[in-house]
Design a protein around this motif. Structure first.
Motif: not given
Lengths: 145, 362
Positions: B103, B106, B109-112, B117, B250-251, B254, B257
């Motif tokens: 996690l 994750e 790597q899935r940063r915004w 953005d 939405r971001y 995530q 979650a």
């Protein structure tokens, strides 16, 4: 030449667009470890993400649903409506995002056979990756058979 | 054998440098041959070199209790005489979730970035009632984020370093919360509105003041508040009024979650490894539900959500309220289902009527 939705060719053409565009790896996208399926009417397509790429998409039988983390299930007409909306708008409009479709359907969009909540929640953890994937379909020519 | 070779190499290196420059102390390099496990060579795989990949040999031994009271990294040689730091959380069952390392990766790597953005240029003037409602919801989401940061950091420093995967992941979770604060503050101040009224904060206080341990805080922060926030974000995305908000919700969803995965996995681990933990959680939720119900009597957030869902004030009491009830039904069903999935019994008679009324909605 347009690819027919749904078909392996259609998914793999979208996959090529998705895998070759770095912009899908930022802004909420990125590394994704997930085995999913798209149940389109009676047909099932396996959509696996490994790292930052989507693996080749193959059609499978219904039994394969037991092996995936989650699957998205809609009648063919509803899938077609989503793909048409994406094509018309360059991406899903407010009424056709995956989250909206999940909320608006009495039975939801995302399902699992195993009912393992951790695996089901991957739909939310990787939601943007799946949205990027389907939004990428706006960049290919689609026909509906 | 490896240790001996390393010592020899260090000695040779020291000999080679001896007396090279006058006045420079001769290095001892007596530390250089010391390692509990030398010769480790973890290779990157198709996914790169991840934190969890490093758990090889002694570096992957994660005991049920971590006795070391210092910041000694797992696998390193402890230095004698280091004063203890008094970490309160040293039992694996009090913080562990197996997926923490993954996690963490994750989250990285899935940063915004909210600054670049979110398509802020898609914000367009909305009717004033709607703008005020969105700003009110944003204000309360900023408060939720502040509560997340404070709660996580107030426990994180009490966790022993033997469980660095959890500490690393929680660092990203508090960063996620900081980003949530930033993003919703930006939304409130970028479309002609401004911040609204401070929320009642009773649940925030309950979460922050939970003193029974990190597992108790996780119960309130993730299982209860986290489930609600996730449900609310899903509905906000569904009824977003432009691409900027849609991306924002939405971001954030995530991120939430991912935190929920840690939270639920930790609770599952804790229940499996501690006597009566399911029963303790049942009692905690019995208390928490009542604080929750009291806070939900505050009409501000409910009204603001109704206006957002209806797209304005005129239909807020009809269309908006119906959607609000649907959202609360989804929240309650998800909350109770998750409790049951964890093995924490939640009979309706244990919960306030103001919560159970929504169980019948969907």
């Amino acid at each position: 030449m347009a690819s027919v939705f749904p078909s392996e060719d259609w998914f793999n053409e979208v996959r090529s667009v998705f895998n070759s565009d770095d912009s899908y790896r930022g802004a909420g996208g990125g590394s994704c470890e997930c085995r999913s399926a798209m149940k389109i009417g009676r047909r099932v397509f396996l959509l696996n993400f490994e790292g930052i790429e989507c693996a080749p998409v193959v059609e499978a039988d219904k039994g394969a649903l037991a092996d995936v983390d989650f699957y998205l299930d809609m009648p063919l007409a509803d899938w077609q409506a989503m793909v048409k909306d994406i094509a018309a708008n360059g991406g899903a409009s407010l009424h056709y995002t995956l989250n909206t479709l999940d909320l608006d359907r009495a039975e939801g969009l995302s399902h699992s056979v195993h009912e393992d909540q951790f695996r089901e929640d991957l739909f939310f953890r990787y939601n943007q990756t799946f949205q990027f994937f389907f939004d990428a379909s706006a960049r290919i020519k689609t026909s509906f058979g | 054998m490896a240790k001996a070779k390393a010592s020899q190499a260090a000695a040779e290196s020291a000999a080679g440098q001896a007396g090279a420059i006058d006045g420079i102390p001769q290095p001892k390099l007596d530390w250089a041959g010391r390692s509990n496990q030398w010769g480790t060579r973890v290779k990157p795989n198709a996914y790169g070199l991840r934190l969890g990949d490093l758990n090889v040999g002694i570096y992957g031994e994660i005991p049920d209790q971590w006795q070391d009271q210092t910041r000694n990294p797992r696998g390193a040689i402890p230095r004698k005489g280091v004063p203890p730091l008094g970490f309160a959380i040293r039992d694996k069952s009090d913080l562990w979730a197996e997926s923490s390392g993954d996690l963490y990766e994750e989250a990285i790597q899935r940063r915004w970035a909210p600054a670049t953005d979110i398509p802020w240029n898609t914000l367009k003037p909305l009717n004033e009632g709607l703008e005020r409602a969105i700003c009110q919801v944003s204000t309360e989401l900023c408060q939720y984020a502040n509560c997340d940061v404070e709660t996580i950091t107030s426990w994180q420093h009490q966790m022993a370093y033997g469980y660095h995967e959890v500490k690393q992941f929680l660092a990203t979770a508090s960063f996620d919360a900081a980003r949530q604060f930033e993003a919703f503050r930006k939304r409130a101040l970028s479309n002609g509105g401004g911040l609204g009224l401070e929320g009642p904060g009773q649940v925030n206080r309950m979460i922050l003041e939970s003193r029974g341990g990190w597992t108790e805080a996780v119960t309130y922060l993730f299982l209860m508040r986290g489930t609600f926030t996730m449900t609310m974000l899903r509905y906000l995305e569904r009824y977003a009024h432009n691409d900027a908000e849609r991306a924002l919700y939405r971001y954030t969803l995530q991120d939430k979650a991912r935190q929920m995965t840690y939270g639920l996995e930790h609770l599952q681990y804790s229940i499996a490894h501690q006597d009566d933990m399911a029963l303790i959680m049942q009692q905690l939720l019995f208390i928490g539900d009542r604080v929750w119900a009291r806070e939900m009597k505050d009409h501000v957030l409910m009204e603001a959500l109704c206006v957002v869902f209806a797209g304005g004030i005129s239909d807020a009491g009809t269309t908006g309220y119906a959607i609000y009830r649907q959202m609360m039904g989804d929240f309650m069903n998800s909350y109770v289902d998750t409790c049951e999935w964890l093995g924490v019994k939640r009979q309706p008679e244990m919960m306030p009527n103001s919560m159970t009324q929504y169980l019948k909605v969907n």
